[in-house]
Design a protein around this motif. Structure first.
Motif, PDB file in Angstrom:
ATOM      1  N   THR A  44       0.842  -1.195   0.000  1.00 28.61           N
ATOM      2  CA  THR A  44       0.000   0.000   0.000  1.00 28.61           C
ATOM      3  C   THR A  44       0.879   1.247   0.000  1.00 28.61           C
ATOM      4  OG1 THR A  44      -0.113   0.109   2.403  1.00 28.61           O
ATOM      5  CG2 THR A  44      -1.786  -1.218   1.291  1.00 28.61           C
ATOM      6  N   VAL A  45       0.288   2.357  -0.411  1.00 27.49           N
ATOM      7  CA  VAL A  45       1.019   3.617  -0.406  1.00 27.49           C
ATOM      8  C   VAL A  45       1.400   3.999   1.017  1.00 27.49           C
ATOM      9  CG1 VAL A  45       0.927   6.048  -1.052  1.00 27.49           C
ATOM     10  CG2 VAL A  45      -0.219   4.349  -2.468  1.00 27.49           C
ATOM     11  N   ALA A  46       0.481   3.804   1.950  1.00 29.47           N
ATOM     12  CA  ALA A  46       0.754   4.153   3.343  1.00 29.47           C
ATOM     13  C   ALA A  46       1.912   3.349   3.906  1.00 29.47           C
ATOM     14  CB  ALA A  46      -0.503   3.942   4.191  1.00 29.47           C
ATOM     15  N   SER A  47       2.061   2.101   3.469  1.00 30.36           N
ATOM     16  CA  SER A  47       3.192   1.290   3.915  1.00 30.36           C
ATOM     17  C   SER A  47       4.485   1.752   3.256  1.00 30.36           C
ATOM     18  CB  SER A  47       2.945  -0.189   3.596  1.00 30.36           C
ATOM     19  OG  SER A  47       1.817  -0.678   4.274  1.00 30.36           O
ATOM     20  N   ALA A  48       4.395   2.092   1.966  1.00 38.35           N
ATOM     21  CA  ALA A  48       5.602   2.493   1.227  1.00 38.35           C
ATOM     22  C   ALA A  48       6.172   3.798   1.749  1.00 38.35           C
ATOM     23  CB  ALA A  48       5.280   2.615  -0.261  1.00 38.35           C
ATOM     24  N   ILE A  49       5.311   4.688   2.183  1.00 38.89           N
ATOM     25  CA  ILE A  49       5.786   6.020   2.578  1.00 38.89           C
ATOM     26  C   ILE A  49       6.661   5.961   3.823  1.00 38.89           C
ATOM     27  CG2 ILE A  49       3.921   6.749   4.118  1.00 38.89           C
ATOM     28  CD1 ILE A  49       3.905   9.388   2.644  1.00 38.89           C
ATOM     29  N   ALA A  50       6.509   4.900   4.629  1.00 37.87           N
ATOM     30  CA  ALA A  50       7.341   4.768   5.820  1.00 37.87           C
ATOM     31  C   ALA A  50       8.798   4.505   5.472  1.00 37.87           C
ATOM     32  CB  ALA A  50       6.803   3.637   6.700  1.00 37.87           C
TER      33      ALA A  50
ATOM     34  N   TYR B 295       6.873   3.380  -6.223  1.00 39.90           N
ATOM     35  CA  TYR B 295       6.049   4.565  -5.986  1.00 39.90           C
ATOM     36  C   TYR B 295       6.941   5.791  -6.115  1.00 39.90           C
ATOM     37  CZ  TYR B 295       2.166   1.802  -4.082  1.00 39.90           C
ATOM     38  OH  TYR B 295       1.119   0.933  -3.923  1.00 39.90           O
ATOM     39  N   LEU B 296       6.499   6.729  -6.920  1.00 37.11           N
ATOM     40  CA  LEU B 296       7.195   8.012  -7.050  1.00 37.11           C
ATOM     41  C   LEU B 296       6.392   9.056  -6.284  1.00 37.11           C
ATOM     42  CD1 LEU B 296       9.256   9.998  -8.252  1.00 37.11           C
ATOM     43  CD2 LEU B 296       7.825  10.100 -10.314  1.00 37.11           C
ATOM     44  N   PHE B 297       6.994   9.593  -5.218  1.00 36.15           N
ATOM     45  CA  PHE B 297       6.352  10.618  -4.399  1.00 36.15           C
ATOM     46  C   PHE B 297       6.918  11.988  -4.777  1.00 36.15           C
ATOM     47  CE2 PHE B 297       6.141   6.773  -1.807  1.00 36.15           C
ATOM     48  CZ  PHE B 297       4.810   6.772  -1.427  1.00 36.15           C
ATOM     49  N   ARG B 298       6.046  12.979  -4.859  1.00 42.80           N
ATOM     50  CA  ARG B 298       6.458  14.355  -5.128  1.00 42.80           C
ATOM     51  C   ARG B 298       5.830  15.286  -4.097  1.00 42.80           C
ATOM     52  NH1 ARG B 298       5.091  12.871 -10.544  1.00 42.80           N
ATOM     53  NH2 ARG B 298       6.924  12.625 -11.887  1.00 42.80           N
ATOM     54  N   GLY B 299       6.503  16.394  -3.869  1.00 40.74           N
ATOM     55  CA  GLY B 299       5.974  17.360  -2.918  1.00 40.74           C
ATOM     56  C   GLY B 299       6.939  18.497  -2.729  1.00 40.74           C
ATOM     57  N   TYR B 300       6.966  19.041  -1.488  1.00 43.45           N
ATOM     58  CA  TYR B 300       7.787  20.217  -1.199  1.00 43.45           C
ATOM     59  C   TYR B 300       8.451  20.086   0.173  1.00 43.45           C
ATOM     60  CZ  TYR B 300       5.230  22.238  -5.073  1.00 43.45           C
ATOM     61  OH  TYR B 300       4.678  22.462  -6.318  1.00 43.45           O
ATOM     62  N   TYR B 301       9.705  20.531   0.232  1.00 40.56           N
ATOM     63  CA  TYR B 301      10.395  20.646   1.511  1.00 40.56           C
ATOM     64  C   TYR B 301       9.801  21.825   2.285  1.00 40.56           C
ATOM     65  CZ  TYR B 301      14.019  17.400  -0.075  1.00 40.56           C
ATOM     66  OH  TYR B 301      14.691  16.287  -0.507  1.00 40.56           O
ATOM     67  N   PRO B 302      10.119  21.928   3.577  1.00 41.91           N
ATOM     68  CA  PRO B 302       9.564  23.050   4.357  1.00 41.91           C
ATOM     69  C   PRO B 302       9.918  24.425   3.805  1.00 41.91           C
ATOM     70  CG  PRO B 302      10.460  21.376   5.819  1.00 41.91           C
ATOM     71  CD  PRO B 302      10.830  20.953   4.434  1.00 41.91           C
ATOM     72  N   ASP B 303      11.058  24.553   3.088  1.00 40.96           N
ATOM     73  CA  ASP B 303      11.432  25.858   2.530  1.00 40.96           C
ATOM     74  C   ASP B 303      10.787  26.139   1.181  1.00 40.96           C
ATOM     75  OD1 ASP B 303      12.761  24.151   0.847  1.00 40.96           O
ATOM     76  OD2 ASP B 303      14.774  24.915   1.281  1.00 40.96           O
ATOM     77  N   GLY B 304       9.947  25.200   0.688  1.00 45.54           N
ATOM     78  CA  GLY B 304       9.244  25.404  -0.572  1.00 45.54           C
ATOM     79  C   GLY B 304       9.921  24.797  -1.784  1.00 45.54           C
ATOM     80  N   SER B 305      11.127  24.277  -1.652  1.00 42.34           N
ATOM     81  CA  SER B 305      11.810  23.647  -2.781  1.00 42.34           C
ATOM     82  C   SER B 305      11.182  22.299  -3.090  1.00 42.34           C
ATOM     83  CB  SER B 305      13.306  23.489  -2.485  1.00 42.34           C
ATOM     84  OG  SER B 305      13.505  22.716  -1.310  1.00 42.34           O
ATOM     85  N   PRO B 306      11.216  21.858  -4.367  1.00 36.50           N
ATOM     86  CA  PRO B 306      10.530  20.611  -4.750  1.00 36.50           C
ATOM     87  C   PRO B 306      11.202  19.381  -4.166  1.00 36.50           C
ATOM     88  CG  PRO B 306      11.763  21.515  -6.594  1.00 36.50           C
ATOM     89  CD  PRO B 306      11.818  22.549  -5.517  1.00 36.50           C
ATOM     90  N   PHE B 307      10.381  18.375  -3.884  1.00 33.46           N
ATOM     91  CA  PHE B 307      10.835  17.097  -3.332  1.00 33.46           C
ATOM     92  C   PHE B 307      10.334  15.964  -4.215  1.00 33.46           C
ATOM     93  CE2 PHE B 307       9.227  13.357  -1.076  1.00 33.46           C
ATOM     94  CZ  PHE B 307      10.390  12.862  -0.516  1.00 33.46           C
ATOM     95  N   SER B 308      11.186  14.954  -4.452  1.00 34.57           N
ATOM     96  CA  SER B 308      10.750  13.739  -5.132  1.00 34.57           C
ATOM     97  C   SER B 308      11.605  12.583  -4.645  1.00 34.57           C
ATOM     98  CB  SER B 308      10.851  13.863  -6.656  1.00 34.57           C
ATOM     99  OG  SER B 308      12.207  13.971  -7.056  1.00 34.57           O
ATOM    100  N   ALA B 309      11.000  11.413  -4.527  1.00 34.49           N
ATOM    101  CA  ALA B 309      11.724  10.216  -4.071  1.00 34.49           C
ATOM    102  C   ALA B 309      10.934   8.992  -4.496  1.00 34.49           C
ATOM    103  CB  ALA B 309      11.914  10.234  -2.562  1.00 34.49           C
ATOM    104  N   THR B 310      11.643   7.877  -4.682  1.00 34.41           N
ATOM    105  CA  THR B 310      11.002   6.621  -5.059  1.00 34.41           C
ATOM    106  C   THR B 310      11.174   5.589  -3.965  1.00 34.41           C
ATOM    107  OG1 THR B 310      12.995   5.843  -6.214  1.00 34.41           O
ATOM    108  CG2 THR B 310      11.342   7.009  -7.517  1.00 34.41           C
ATOM    109  N   VAL B 311      10.189   4.697  -3.868  1.00 34.18           N
ATOM    110  CA  VAL B 311      10.224   3.587  -2.921  1.00 34.18           C
ATOM    111  C   VAL B 311       9.795   2.334  -3.668  1.00 34.18           C
ATOM    112  CG1 VAL B 311       9.221   2.595  -0.812  1.00 34.18           C
ATOM    113  CG2 VAL B 311       9.706   5.051  -0.933  1.00 34.18           C
TER     114      VAL B 311
END
Length: 274
Positions: free
Chosen positions: A217-223, A253-269
């Motif tokens: 599941t996505v919830a499991s992968a995000i850990a 799973y390819l996750f995208r988002g933003y760091y606390p300073d607003g810069s883009p974030f991406s990572a795979t699991v």
């Protein structure tokens, strides 16, 4: 009228319900009804509030579409010179290097066919008349589709993405393996502003199934995302794709988002569990 012992049972049961709801919220299973954010906490792995999301990570529609996915190895094809015929470059001058064969035609077209990696790179150096009217995005996609079907034999299901540039349009074709996009080996076609094919990059591997694994599941992968000690990372979207890693084509799973300073974030699991 309640007896003192009944009050103790009543208060104790209420506290248990409140405590259970609190623990479910802290574990990420129950989203906050006020903020619609899911905090990702996994005490067993030491993760606590490193990520949050404004989208549901526990309703995994991807699992219903592809619950049991294969891994693939990449095998080479022997008939790589079929592309000389598809590009009508049989009469071109052939040069050979340690890495590839290069076919150069008299009209300014070049075709590199790599020996040890099933990849080709096509380019056209012909000077074009820039007095022609500029084409639309839709027309650029049509031209690129006609090109890949005629010259690159791309006939399966694929997704098309377009990026605008100063030269023209970069059209990206991502083939699907099952229903999952194979983003490891996209085909990229450059079309200039006047509808001419400028260049093309294409992989023509064959894929051999190695085995299958159950989709987590996505919830499991995000850990399994890396920790971030500078604050919570906001996850804005995710998708299930194939990538090429450790000589294996595998779903992640390819996750995208933003760091606390607003810069883009991406990572795979890695998306499979065995």
């Amino acid at each position: 009228m309640r007896r003192p012992r009944e009050y103790i049972y009543y208060i104790g049961g209420t506290l248990c319900l409140v405590l259970s709801a609190f623990l479910l919220f802290q574990s990420g299973i129950m989203p906050s009804t006020l903020t619609n954010r899911i905090y990702i906490n996994n005490s067993a792995r030491g993760y606590k509030d490193y990520y949050y999301s404004d989208i549901s990570l526990h309703r995994n529609n991807l699992r219903q579409a592809a619950a049991y996915l294969p891994l693939y190895s990449v095998t080479e094809q022997a008939d790589m010179f079929r592309f000389l015929a598809s590009f009508e470059m049989e009469q071109a001058t052939i040069y050979e290097t340690e890495e590839f064969f290069l076919a150069a035609s008299h009209d300014g077209r070049h075709l590199q066919i790599y020996k040890f990696l099933d990849k080709l790179i096509y380019s056209s150096l012909t000077v074009r008349d820039t007095n022609e009217p500029e084409i639309s995005v839709g027309r650029a996609k049509e031209i690129a589709q006609e090109f890949v079907k005629r010259h690159l034999f791309l006939a399966g299901e694929y997704e098309i993405g377009v990026q605008r540039s100063d030269v023209g349009f970069e059209i990206q074709f991502v083939e699907n393996l099952g229903k999952i996009p194979n983003k490891a080996f996209p085909t990229i076609i450059m079309v200039d502003n006047f509808g001419n094919i400028v260049s093309a990059k294409h992989f023509y591997f064959e894929y051999e199934e190695l085995g299958r694994g159950d989709l987590m599941t996505v919830a499991s992968a995000i850990a399994y995302l890396p920790r971030n000690h500078s604050g919570r990372i906001r996850i804005t979207n995710y998708e299930l794709i194939y990538i090429f890693e450790y000589s294996i084509l595998q779903p992640v799973y390819l996750f995208r988002g933003y760091y606390p300073d607003g810069s883009p974030f991406s990572a795979t699991v890695a998306a499979l569990k065995f």
